[in-house]
Write an enzyme that holds these catalytic residues in place. Structure first.
Site, PDB file in Angstrom:
ATOM      1  N   ASP A  64       0.950  -1.152   0.002  1.00  0.00           N
ATOM      2  CA  ASP A  64      -0.072  -0.075  -0.182  1.00  0.00           C
ATOM      3  C   ASP A  64       0.925   1.227   0.082  1.00  0.00           C
ATOM      4  O   ASP A  64       2.061   1.094   0.219  1.00  0.00           O
ATOM      5  CB  ASP A  64      -0.897  -0.084   1.170  1.00  0.00           C
TER       6      ASP A  64
ATOM      7  N   ASP B 195     -10.458   2.311  -3.208  1.00  0.00           N
ATOM      8  CA  ASP B 195     -11.119   2.001  -1.813  1.00  0.00           C
ATOM      9  C   ASP B 195     -12.586   1.836  -1.779  1.00  0.00           C
ATOM     10  O   ASP B 195     -13.329   1.778  -0.733  1.00  0.00           O
ATOM     11  CB  ASP B 195     -10.540   3.015  -1.046  1.00  0.00           C
TER      12      ASP B 195
HETATM   13  C1  DGJ Z   1      -5.777   2.080   1.589  1.00  0.00           C
HETATM   14  C2  DGJ Z   1      -6.125   0.875   1.068  1.00  0.00           C
HETATM   15  O1  DGJ Z   1      -6.593   1.060  -0.055  1.00  0.00           O
HETATM   16  C3  DGJ Z   1      -6.911   0.142   1.655  1.00  0.00           C
HETATM   17  O2  DGJ Z   1      -7.547  -1.235   1.132  1.00  0.00           O
HETATM   18  C4  DGJ Z   1      -6.585  -0.468   3.253  1.00  0.00           C
HETATM   19  O3  DGJ Z   1      -5.188  -1.239   2.747  1.00  0.00           O
HETATM   20  C5  DGJ Z   1      -5.931   0.693   4.051  1.00  0.00           C
HETATM   21  N1  DGJ Z   1      -5.216   1.553   3.137  1.00  0.00           N
HETATM   22  C6  DGJ Z   1      -5.447   0.201   5.126  1.00  0.00           C
HETATM   23  O4  DGJ Z   1      -4.716   1.288   5.730  1.00  0.00           O
END
Ligand code: DGJ
Length: 699
Positions: free
Chosen positions: A457, A519
């Protein structure tokens, strides 16, 4: 094929497109880009490849755009030496070579490559242009070498400069914002300059490093398309200029920003690769061409064309709030559903209870997981599954052991407090010692435990950077870490992610064969995002999860079947509390997973046809067809229903006209022509209803 006539006319072609330029008075004039031309060698010097005699610097078509010599359009190379930015690069030599390694993610394979060397004797600099011919694409990059005894500043070095003849064009691009990535924009190319770019240190949620210039009449199936996709994850710029004669210059490259980058005597700067695709068969054909190219030449061959693991991810189930027993319960919940891998997302390391601490401290939080990761991995194994884990390698929290030990590793501009985004700072990956430290920390976890999957990430953009060199250094450090980890753990699949799709670009795909697309896990919203992504990126790269209902981002209620159908168009996964589902939901997951396994080979490797545009058709519909046209998988999703809904049939594509096809869900048989030209009525008349069709040729 690369042909050179009379040592001055260059014709590059894959049999479907032709690209040509020629040398006169040492200048490189562009003469043609479009449908393939079959040119008889004897005729070449009198053909269109040799140009139309149009030579005024103000209007002529060039292979490079330079400043200060009467070409006032957007430049593709700008070098400042002794206070001057005027350059006059003249042809020196050319060679046909094997494709060189450019030291960063690039198209794989031995494509025939033309290298053209130019020199500016006043600026004491060399410019080298590279053109590689792939089946379906022209891949370009450039290099500048400072031959002078003094430092010079490189302000612009685009990878590709494309000149299009006078005409009316539209520009198609994909972009948006967090949770709304890659929404398609199509707008007229107006007189003047248009820029699609990022200065966020990431390719970004806002603009993807892709654009297509299309003829006004271009549709999914017809019309001309000149597209470019840049293999780079950092700052980039795609600039278009429509001049006073309605000619178009269309440049793509790294964004070197205001100050440019200083080149010491003898130093060389290499640009990333730009993948240019031309077709006269519309945007659908362009996409299928990029998909084939990226599957074959970009995605890591260890994973490309293979079905990715079906995961269940802990994030939207427990966020930061878990302990060993909760995760064991989660793992048990996944048992028996056909899921391959349980992924433990953010919150397992340091002392991280929310997003304000511990990034950089990549060791297990013993408060939450007193026995480490082993019990979790053992439980996965005994339940017939594998284990995956989340990292954010490029980030550092102020509240972390790493920050206490190395505050200078966080990017900050001199004399100012570094700004925080999502309560975190960025590790300076232009420092090899910082990259090395993270490599060792991650290797320790990946070496000690049996981990088959990493979610990588990156949750904030870069800021506080004093100069372009550091931006570039951070991206080089990122690629270096990716490369070292991929070499050391060749069987570990690394899923890309950047607050969702903030870095969904070809260079990340080089290492990460799948990327978390957004997300926003709402299936209805995802149709727009997946539709936009599909312009360039193959379905096999999109990480799509079935999430809980009501959806955590939108609050929307969507049928389970629709969530599954949308997620199936890519790498299927789950993002819900699998330990808390009722029997009906569990059995639907089991059925979805089984169905996906039957269709996955086709979905991953098939040819994509977009049948409805969710942005304007009130419905989303995609069809994946096997290369031989014998099988198709169709997903239809209705957006909002209306009273007395005017029903429109969907017309399939890519089938064989005379063959007979069974449509399993309808228990009916049609010819390919019937399905393609008369179409079939979708059966999904409620809000967010969906239908999946399996179409198969009879033997
Ligand atoms: C952003 C990601 O896109 C999410 O899926 C998740 O992993 C969060 N960060 C965790 O902090």
């Amino acid at each position: 094929m690369i042909k050179v006539y009379g040592n001055k006319i260059f014709h590059l072609s894959d049999g479907k497109f032709s690209y040509a330029f020629y040398i006169e008075d040492g200048n490189l004039y562009h003469s043609y880009y479009g449908r393939a031309l079959s040119i008889d060698g004897a005729h070449a010097e009198k053909s269109v490849l040799a140009g139309d005699g149009h030579k005024g610097n103000d209007w002529a078509s060039f292979e490079i755009g330079e400043q200060g010599r009467g070409d006032y359009r957007i430049p593709s190379v700008v070098l400042r030496s002794s206070g001057m930015t005027a350059t006059d690069f003249k042809y020196v030599s050319h060679k046909i070579i094997k494709k060189p390694d450019i030291g960063m993610p690039a198209m794989r394979g031995d494509a025939e490559t033309l290298m053209v060397v130019l020199r500016d004797n006043a600026a004491h600099a060399e410019l080298v242009l590279y053109y590689s011919v792939y089946d379906g694409a022209l891949v370009r990059h450039a290099e500048v070498v400072n031959l002078s005894g003094e430092a010079v500043t490189l302000c612009v070095l685009d990878s590709a400069c494309t000149e299009l003849p006078m005409g009316e064009y539209d520009c198609v691009s994909i972009g948006g914002r967090w949770g709304q990535e890659c929404v398609v924009d199509r707008s007229a190319v107006a007189p003047g300059i248009r820029k699609i770019s990022s200065t966020r240190g990431f390719s970004s949620h806002q603009h993807n490093p892709f654009a297509a210039v299309v003829s006004k009449d271009c549709t999914e199936d017809s019309g001309e398309v000149y597209a470019v996709s840049l293999i780079y994850s950092g700052n980039f710029a795609i600039r278009l200029e429509r001049d006073e004669k309605s000619q178009l210059r269309f440049n793509a490259g790294i964004e070197l920003m205001e100050g440019g980058i200083m080149l010491a005597p003898g130093e060389k700067f290499v640009s990333p690769e730009a993948v240019s695709v031309y077709t006269c068969h519309g945007l659908g054909d362009m996409s299928r061409c990029y998909h084939r190219l990226f599957r074959k030449h970009l995605i890591d061959p260890r994973f490309a064309d293979k079905i990715r693991p079906i995961v269940v991810n802990s994030w939207e189930s427990v966020y930061f709030d878990f302990d060993e027993s909760k995760i064991l319960e989660f793992i048990d919940g996944a048992k028996g559903l056909g899921i391959d891998t349980v992924v433990l997302d953010d919150g397992w390391f340091g002392h991280r209870d929310c997003d304000n601490s511990s990034l950089g401290d990549w060791y297990v939080d013993k408060r939450k997981l007193p026995n480490g990761l082993k019990p979790l991995i053992d439980r996965c194994k005994s339940n017939g599954m594998k284990f995956g884990i989340w990292f954010e390698p490029e980030a550092i929290s102020r509240d972390s052991d790493l920050y206490c030990a190395h505050p200078d590793w966080a990017i900050a501009s001199d004399g100012r407090d570094a700004i925080e985004m999502r309560n975190q700072l960025v590790l300076d990956f232009s420092k090899p010692e910082a990259v090395d430290f993270i490599f060792k920390s991650m290797s320790k976890i990946l070496g000690e435990y049996d981990i088959s999957y990493v979610k990588w990430d990156a949750n904030r953009y870069i800021a506080d950077i004093p100069d372009t060199k550091k931006y570039i250094g951070c991206i080089s450090g990122l690629y270096d870490l990716y490369r070292r980890l991929s070499e050391k753990f060749p069987d570990t699949l690394i899923e890309g992610c950047a607050s969702g799709g903030g870095r969904f670009d070809p260079a990340i795909l080089y290492y990460s064969p799948m990327i978390w697309a957004s997300d926003d896990s709402d299936a209805v919203e995802r149709t727009k995002i997946q539709y936009g992504l599909s312009l360039v990126y193959p379905l096999q790269t999109m990480s799509n999860h079935v999430s809980t209902c009501p959806n955590h981002q939108s609050g929307r209620l969507t049928p389970f079947a629709t969530r599954g159908a949308v997620a199936s168009l890519g790498c299927l996964g789950y993002e819900l509390n699998i330990a808390k589902l009722d029997a009906s939901e569990r059995s639907q997951i089991k059925d979805q997973v089984e169905a996906y396994r039957r269709d996955a080979e086709l979905i991953i490797n098939g040819e994509l046809y977009r049948l409805c545009n969710p942005l304007c058709d009130g419905a989303f519909c995609e069809q994946v067809t096997s290369a031989d046209g014998k099988k198709a998988y169709v997903v239809f999703v209705r957006m909002l229903n209306t009273v007395n809904l005017p029903l429109k049939k969907i017309k399939l594509k890519g089938l064989r006209e005379d063959a007979l096809y069974t449509v399993k869900e309808r228990n009916a048989v049609y010819t390919g022509a019937e399905l393609m030209y008369a179409g079939i009525m979708p059966h999904a008349e409620n809000d967010f209803g969906s239908e999946v069709l399996h179409v198969e040729m009879q033997r």
